[in-house]
Design an enzyme around this catalytic site. Structure first.
Site: not given
Ligand code: EPZ
Length: 424
Positions: A23-24, A122, A127, A312, A404
């Site tokens: 998915k990702n 969410c 996020r 995850d 999902r």
């Molecule tokens: C990706 O989400 C995945 N989703 C998530 O999988 C996964 O949990 C996550 O990466 C971490 O591995 C997809 O790839 C579609 P991040 P993402 O930006 O990119 C902070 C699932 O279950 N952050 O790596 O949204 C954020 O709050 C989903 O399949 C900022 O502060 O996660 C978090 O603490 C859930 N500012 C950390 O970084 C930003 O602009 C990592 O988030 C972006 C992120």
């Protein structure tokens, strides 16, 4: 909408699991089709609600997404993006799926403008997308936040730049990398995410004529090009789905053959932890066998960006720990609210204490089936795992969370000798 799933307890998961496309990886790959008016054909696209949501979003922008071949668990999709005439990703779509933010970079790079709803929070956390926006500004975009929307423009196109992420962000890295592909000059991304899904996206873009190097390390270099050619690409297998079914074998004392990739390679920290807990892993043709033939040992887990332990798989691993003698510990360092499965597991008799980002899990002899509620995508499967091993039936509500991110759960579990039933 079929909202519930009934899982009879005391079942052993033994069989072959055909792992679907990730998915990702599929979501950014689909969004990347916007970068060029030349077509993109993606194979091994998983049949998921989130993928359907991305199809709807792309079609609302003017693309066409046609499923040209479908097998039981994956589709081949022909994407035509020669006429992008809308540049808005509306709130009702983005709130359904945060990964909609992935159209920001490609729309800016291809069309020089876009209006994307702020994703809102969410279940697992606030996020934010501040790093996505800072990265776009580094490439020369003008960003304006108004009425819950990001208004981004790049009248003179994007220019390559150096940008260091203060924290590792997966979709942030993907968004900026895609935008940089068509920027004038060279972009160097530092402290970039290293997930296999990012490598898959870069490999697909390079197959289309992009010039990306360093993907899979913390420094990615993108030399801008004027356009991308059409190509065909196979989405990599879903390591999170694979890890989830590995735990299904562990929690029920069974054995699964995970077919579709080398999952010890795709999940280094997770598979090391499973071995440390006592699961037996072995390489098989086009896959990995995971077998549980004895007592498991407690463990400590700290979620980290790749190649660390994947957040995850945290909820699923917690379910496994609930039935392992002794005290196990989980530190969730990525998301501030990713313990909502704890209350539901405790309804089934689990013994868990949460303090901030730390959960301590004391193994119990048995879990009991109960009515429980799925709260987010990965938590929903942790409840299925606990239910399979519990005594008695479990009814899981709000099972759309499961749909999902996991395709054909009933069928894949049936292939492992397990029956679950969908009920209205
Ligand atoms: C990706 O989400 C995945 N989703 C998530 O999988 C996964 O949990 C996550 O990466 C971490 O591995 C997809 O790839 C579609 P991040 P993402 O930006 O990119 C902070 C699932 O279950 N952050 O790596 O949204 C954020 O709050 C989903 O399949 C900022 O502060 O996660 C978090 O603490 C859930 N500012 C950390 O970084 C930003 O602009 C990592 O988030 C972006 C992120």
């Amino acid at each position: 909408m079929i909202a519930k799933i009934k899982v009879p307890g005391g079942q052993k998961v033994c069989g072959v699991v055909p792992v679907s496309g990730a998915k990702n990886a599929a979501l950014p790959l689909l969004a990347s089709s916007i970068l060029s008016n030349n077509g993109l054909r993606l194979n091994n696209v998983p049949k998921l609600l989130d993928v359907d949501t991305m199809f709807s979003l792309l079609e609302s922008l003017g693309a066409t997404c046609q499923v040209v071949k479908n097998s039981v668990y994956n589709d081949s999709v022909e994407l035509k993006t020669d006429s992008i005439h809308n540049f808005t990703a509306p709130y009702d779509m983005v709130k359904k799926m945060r990964a909609s933010i992935l159209v920001l970079g490609p729309l800016l790079a291809r069309c020089g403008r876009c209006k994307v709803s702020l994703p809102g929070g969410c279940a697992i956390g606030v996020r934010p997308i501040d790093l996505h926006l800072k990265g776009m500004e580094a490439l020369g975009a003008a960003i304006d936040l108004k009425n819950g929307y990001v208004h981004a423009t790049a009248k003179n196109g994007l220019r390559g730049a150096d940008f260091e992420f203060p924290i590792v962000t997966v979709t942030g890295t993907e968004n900026i990398m895609m935008a940089a592909v068509l920027a004038e000059g060279t972009t160097v991304l530092k402290n970039a995410a290293k997930e296999p899904e990012i490598v898959d996206l870069a490999n697909c873009l390079n197959k289309r004529g992009a010039k990306i190097s360093g993907h899979g390390t913390d420094t990615i270099v993108i030399n801008g090009v004027s356009g991308l050619r059409e190509a065909e690409y196979d989405v990599l297998p879903d390591r999170i789905e694979a890890g989830t079914y590995a735990i299904a074998a562990g929690i029920t004392g069974g054995s699964v053959d995970l077919i579709g990739g080398n999952f010890e390679e795709l999940l280094p920290s997770f598979m090391d932890k499973m071995k440390q807990m006592g699961l037996e892993l072995s390489a098989i043709e086009n896959g990995t066998r995971v077998k549980c033939s004895g007592k498991l040992s407690s463990a400590s887990v700290n979620t980290e960006p790749h190649p660390g332990f994947p957040t995850d798989l945290q909820a699923q691993t917690m379910a496994l720990m609930c039935l392992v003698e002794g005290e196990s510990n989980i530190f969730e360092s990525i998301w501030e609210n990713r313990f909502m499965h704890v209350a539901e597991l405790m309804r089934m008799g689990a013994d868990i204490t949460v303090s901030g980002a730390h959960a301590s899990v004391r193994g119990v002899k048995q879990l009991r089936g109960a009515p429980v509620m799925a709260t987010d995508l990965r938590a929903s499967f942790s409840l299925v795992l606990a239910a399979l091993a519990a005594k008695g039936d479990t009814i899981i509500d709000r099972v759309y969370h499961l749909d999902r991110g996991y395709c054909c759960v009933k069928e894949k579990l049936a292939g492992c000798g397990v029956t679950v039933e969908r009920i209205n």
